[in-house]
Design an enzyme around this catalytic site. Structure first.
Site, PDB file in Angstrom:
ATOM      1  N   LYS A 201      62.516  32.817 101.737  1.00 60.16           N
ATOM      2  CA  LYS A 201      62.585  33.544 100.335  1.00 60.16           C
ATOM      3  C   LYS A 201      61.406  34.403 100.144  1.00 60.16           C
ATOM      4  O   LYS A 201      60.154  33.974  99.809  1.00 60.16           O
ATOM      5  CB  LYS A 201      62.726  32.498  99.327  1.00 60.16           C
ATOM      6  CG  LYS A 201      62.820  33.105  97.899  1.00 60.16           C
ATOM      7  CD  LYS A 201      63.369  32.202  96.747  1.00 60.16           C
ATOM      8  CE  LYS A 201      63.539  32.547  95.445  1.00 60.16           C
ATOM      9  NZ  LYS A 201      64.054  31.552  94.495  1.00 60.16           N
ATOM     10  N   LYS A 256      66.609  35.220 102.159  1.00 63.23           N
ATOM     11  CA  LYS A 256      66.870  35.804 100.953  1.00 63.23           C
ATOM     12  C   LYS A 256      65.780  36.821 100.584  1.00 63.23           C
ATOM     13  O   LYS A 256      64.533  36.436 100.897  1.00 63.23           O
ATOM     14  CB  LYS A 256      67.067  34.613  99.796  1.00 63.23           C
ATOM     15  CG  LYS A 256      66.999  35.148  98.451  1.00 63.23           C
ATOM     16  CD  LYS A 256      67.095  34.031  97.346  1.00 63.23           C
ATOM     17  CE  LYS A 256      67.141  34.507  96.011  1.00 63.23           C
ATOM     18  NZ  LYS A 256      67.014  33.355  95.125  1.00 63.23           N
TER      19      LYS A 256
HETATM   20  C1  PBG Z   1      65.246  30.539  91.010  1.00 67.66           C
HETATM   21  C2  PBG Z   1      66.136  31.515  91.553  1.00 67.66           C
HETATM   22  C3  PBG Z   1      66.151  32.778  91.841  1.00 67.66           C
HETATM   23  C4  PBG Z   1      67.417  33.270  92.494  1.00 67.66           C
HETATM   24  C5  PBG Z   1      67.727  32.273  92.728  1.00 67.66           C
HETATM   25  N1  PBG Z   1      67.345  31.022  92.544  1.00 67.66           N
HETATM   26  C6  PBG Z   1      65.203  33.565  90.870  1.00 67.66           C
HETATM   27  C7  PBG Z   1      63.554  33.815  91.612  1.00 67.66           C
HETATM   28  O1  PBG Z   1      63.383  33.295  92.301  1.00 67.66           O
HETATM   29  O2  PBG Z   1      62.964  34.187  90.698  1.00 67.66           O
HETATM   30  C8  PBG Z   1      67.215  34.738  92.583  1.00 67.66           C
HETATM   31  C9  PBG Z   1      68.841  34.944  92.701  1.00 67.66           C
HETATM   32  C10 PBG Z   1      69.131  36.388  92.355  1.00 67.66           C
HETATM   33  O3  PBG Z   1      68.349  37.357  92.185  1.00 67.66           O
HETATM   34  O4  PBG Z   1      70.306  36.863  92.619  1.00 67.66           O
HETATM   35  N2  PBG Z   1      64.375  29.773  91.774  1.00 67.66           N
END
Ligand code: PBG
Length: 333
Positions: A201, A256
């Site tokens: 991520k 992601k």
């Molecule tokens: C939380 C999380 C996030 C997303 C999914 N789970 C946001 C982040 O890490 O700040 C992002 C999903 C999206 O942007 O559609 N940990």
């Protein structure tokens, strides 16, 4: 010489593109409703609200969130992923509402599983919707601390599993959490609960609309989430993260964001041959949706192209806010 010219070129790749029926026959990748996971935002408010940065997506009250999950199911979607919007007065420094066995996420999970046991339900494991800072973990001396956060995440995973969710999805990027969560679930008779690890991520600008959707953007500080989410200049590090999570017991890997990171997705899929999902995140949705609404893109054409590219790169499934739209398009044919 004549002879050579007369059958030039011997190969005419365009023969295979001449008509739709032949293009359909030689297409190497396909998409169907089976490939999609639909994210749903659920709010504590009685009233559902629009998310300005994501036209067409709402924070839904629990009834409407449930109804939408049923529509997803009818369209052939296999699983939904639940994200809560928590009001300011319930958030606190430690995000303790995440551990409330009757919080809005657990209640929605119970309602969906009771009525539609065959629909897969995924819960995000991270504290950001629940903490006043908007960070995914606990903060001590202005730092997001790793090991103490992991202890809390184990508990969060367990209460979601007890509510009946099928997959817990740690999205927090703390080190070592998959192993701890796996052990904790197993110890508590939840060995059947799957772990989909947000293994890779990146710290991305593309999460902006999501953070406003769950009201978790305001107090992240200058480093934002860069001390735990990955640097987008890196790809070797993606393989390291993925290999650690496989060793720790992850069932599914997630890469992601999506479309700007297809090289990473492909590398992870080809290296480990593991179930690998991709998340087309909120900022990607926003960009495409605005261009569709302005008339710049034809919705069907741009979505078909986008999702076939995900498949071509190796995604086994895709989390997308467009899941219902693409499922409807595919149904019509
Ligand atoms: C939380 C999380 C996030 C997303 C999914 N789970 C946001 C982040 O890490 O700040 C992002 C999903 C999206 O942007 O559609 N940990």
């Amino acid at each position: 010489m004549n002879n050579y010219l007369s059958n030039f070129p011997l190969h005419r790749p365009r023969r295979l593109r001449k008509k739709k029926w032949i293009r359909n026959l030689v297409r190497e990748n396909t998409i169907g409703p089976n490939d999609f996971i639909f994210p749903i935002f659920v709010t504590y408010n009685n009233k559902s609200t629009e998310i300005k940065s994501m036209p067409g997506v709402k924070r839904l009250n629990i009834e409407e969130a449930f109804d939408l999950s049923q529509i997803a199911k009818e369209l052939g979607i296999n699983a939904v992923a639940i994200f809560p919007e928590v009001p300011r007065n319930i958030k606190d420094e430690s995000g303790k509402e995440a551990l409330n066995r009757h919080n809005i996420v657990c209640r929605l999970v119970e309602k969906i599983k009771k009525n539609s046991p065959s629909l897969g339900v995924i819960c995000d494991i991270a504290l950001d919707p629940y903490t006043t800072s908007g960070h995914d973990g606990l903060i001590e001396n202005s730092k997001v601390v790793n090991d103490k956060t992991v202890t809390v995440l184990c508990e969060q995973a367990l209460i979601n599993a007890e509510a009946g969710c099928d997959i817990v999805a740690p999205s927090d990027m703390m080190d070592g959490r998959v192993e701890k969560i796996r052990n904790y679930l197993d110890k508590n008779n939840k060995e059947e609960t799957l772990i989909m690890s947000y293994a890779v991520k990146y710290s991305s600008n593309l999460y902006g609309p999501f953070r406003s959707a769950v009201s978790a953007a305001s107090e992240l500080g200058p480093d934002q989430k860069k001390t735990y989410q990955m640097d987008y200049g890196n790809i070797d590090e993606a393989l390291k993260e993925a290999s650690l999570d496989i060793k720790e017991g992850a069932d599914i890997l997630l890469v992601k964001p999506g479309i700007m990171y297809l090289d990473v997705l492909k590398e992870v899929k080809n290296t480990f041959k593991y179930p690998t999902f991709s998340y087309q995140v909120s900022g990607e949705y926003s960009m495409l949706k605005h261009a569709i609404l302005s008339g710049e893109y034809n919705e069907k054409e741009i979505l078909m192209e986008t999702f076939l590219c995900f498949k071509r790169a190796g995604a086994d499934a895709i989390i997308s806010y467009f899941a219902l739209d693409i499922a409807k398009i595919l149904k019509k044919g």
